[in-house]
Design a protein around this motif. Sequence first.
Motif, PDB file in Angstrom:
ATOM      1  N   LEU A 181       0.820  -1.202   0.000  1.00 51.26           N
ATOM      2  CA  LEU A 181       0.000   0.000   0.000  1.00 51.26           C
ATOM      3  C   LEU A 181       0.862   1.263   0.000  1.00 51.26           C
ATOM      4  O   LEU A 181       0.584   2.221  -0.722  1.00 51.26           O
ATOM      5  N   MET A 185      -0.120   3.928  -2.849  1.00 51.34           N
ATOM      6  CA  MET A 185      -1.219   4.813  -2.474  1.00 51.34           C
ATOM      7  C   MET A 185      -0.850   6.284  -2.625  1.00 51.34           C
ATOM      8  O   MET A 185       0.320   6.646  -2.716  1.00 51.34           O
ATOM      9  N   ALA A 191      -5.551  10.046   2.874  1.00 51.22           N
ATOM     10  CA  ALA A 191      -5.695   8.917   1.959  1.00 51.22           C
ATOM     11  C   ALA A 191      -5.500   7.600   2.700  1.00 51.22           C
ATOM     12  O   ALA A 191      -6.192   6.607   2.414  1.00 51.22           O
ATOM     13  N   ASP A 194      -8.776   6.849   4.469  1.00 51.13           N
ATOM     14  CA  ASP A 194      -9.802   6.420   3.514  1.00 51.13           C
ATOM     15  C   ASP A 194      -9.528   5.013   2.994  1.00 51.13           C
ATOM     16  O   ASP A 194     -10.447   4.207   2.822  1.00 51.13           O
ATOM     17  N   LEU A 195      -8.251   4.731   2.745  1.00 51.60           N
ATOM     18  CA  LEU A 195      -7.889   3.437   2.182  1.00 51.60           C
ATOM     19  C   LEU A 195      -8.136   2.312   3.169  1.00 51.60           C
ATOM     20  O   LEU A 195      -8.692   1.260   2.814  1.00 51.60           O
ATOM     21  N   ALA A 215      -6.105  -5.631  -1.512  1.00 53.04           N
ATOM     22  CA  ALA A 215      -5.576  -4.269  -1.531  1.00 53.04           C
ATOM     23  C   ALA A 215      -5.457  -3.755  -2.955  1.00 53.04           C
ATOM     24  O   ALA A 215      -5.777  -2.589  -3.244  1.00 53.04           O
ATOM     25  N   LEU A 219      -7.346  -0.455  -4.385  1.00 52.41           N
ATOM     26  CA  LEU A 219      -6.581   0.646  -4.968  1.00 52.41           C
ATOM     27  C   LEU A 219      -7.013   0.946  -6.395  1.00 52.41           C
ATOM     28  O   LEU A 219      -7.104   2.116  -6.799  1.00 52.41           O
ATOM     29  N   THR A 224      -9.813   6.188  -3.289  1.00 52.64           N
ATOM     30  CA  THR A 224      -8.484   6.704  -2.976  1.00 52.64           C
ATOM     31  C   THR A 224      -7.549   6.595  -4.156  1.00 52.64           C
ATOM     32  O   THR A 224      -6.738   7.483  -4.413  1.00 52.64           O
TER      33      THR A 224
END
Length: 227
Positions: A181, A185, A191, A194-195, A215, A219, A224
């Motif tokens: 991540l 990200m 963020a 939110d993720l 994940a 994504l 996000t």
Amino acid sequence: MTRQLSFDLPARPALGRDDFMVAPSNAIAVAMIENWQGWAGGKLALTGPPGAGKTHLAHVWAAAADARIVPARDLAGADIPSLAQTCVAVEDVPAIKGDIAAQTALFHLHNLVLSEGRSLLLTGSGAVPHWPLDLPDLVSRIAAAPTAALDPPDDALLCAVLAKLFADRQLTPKPDVIPYLARRMVRSFAAAGDLVAALDSASLARQRPVTRALAAQVLDNGPTGAR
């Protein structure tokens, strides 16, 4: 059974000092919070982007200073003389843009708290000179406060924040999830929040643990997005 395969419980953020990760991007702000009794003029403005840890540090300070915490937007209806009998943290000062009643209340709170020999913490996003306040006397008083800034996260802090956000939700992601991540990200605290919330919802909806595959799906498809 793990939390992520059970019920959709609310997250319970850990807001103690030991739960706050110190890194180069926030070390000065943490030091100023810990040494609050030496604030010039008895006040401090704590700034940083959304999710940077302003609320967390406000709670750390409130515990140390026996202070009360109040959202700036609630000041118009507050008992200011009573509130000023303790140290006070006023959160999200920019939120009272255009609210003259709340700004007037903050002006009086500022003066009363300091006249009583107590301390005042003010938090908000963005640089203090850009806080959208309308009362010149309030602007000048806040401008005189020393400032501590929480900067965007480096890699180590971003991974630590993700780990804390997962722990707040009682989630245990697979070991390769957090590094994955952090590489992909949007690099902000907001963020990250939110993720992790999106991954929590996805794992509950699909009755699956938080894996790298999940994940990747979040994504690619979530709000996000990847950077």
